[in-house]
Design a protein around this motif. Structure first.
Motif: not given
Length: 62
Positions: A12-25, A28-37
């Motif tokens: 479903x498009x809703x499941x696709x959107x949830x997957x995209x939101x999860x990937x974006x989150x 974002x977290x990985x980018x933050x960890x990388x920047x801190x290091x």
């Protein structure tokens, strides 16, 4: 018996959107960890070790 692509349930498009939101989150977290290091820089004891190794390599080549 193998299922054909027609037998697979469609996402479903809703499941696709949830997957995209999860990937974006996650991204974002990985980018933050990388920047801190990166902001922490290289510890001086590691730089000293690398310089000693470089000097040892130069001496070994002579």
């Amino acid at each position: 018996m193998a299922k054909s692509p027609k037998d697979k349930p469609e996402k479903s498009k809703a499941a696709d959107t949830r997957g995209q939101n999860s990937n974006a989150l996650i991204a974002s977290k990985l980018r933050g960890y990388y920047d801190t290091i990166i902001d922490e820089g290289t510890p001086s004891h590691l730089i000293d070790l690398l310089e000693r190794l470089h000097e040892a390599e130069l001496k070994a080549k002579k």
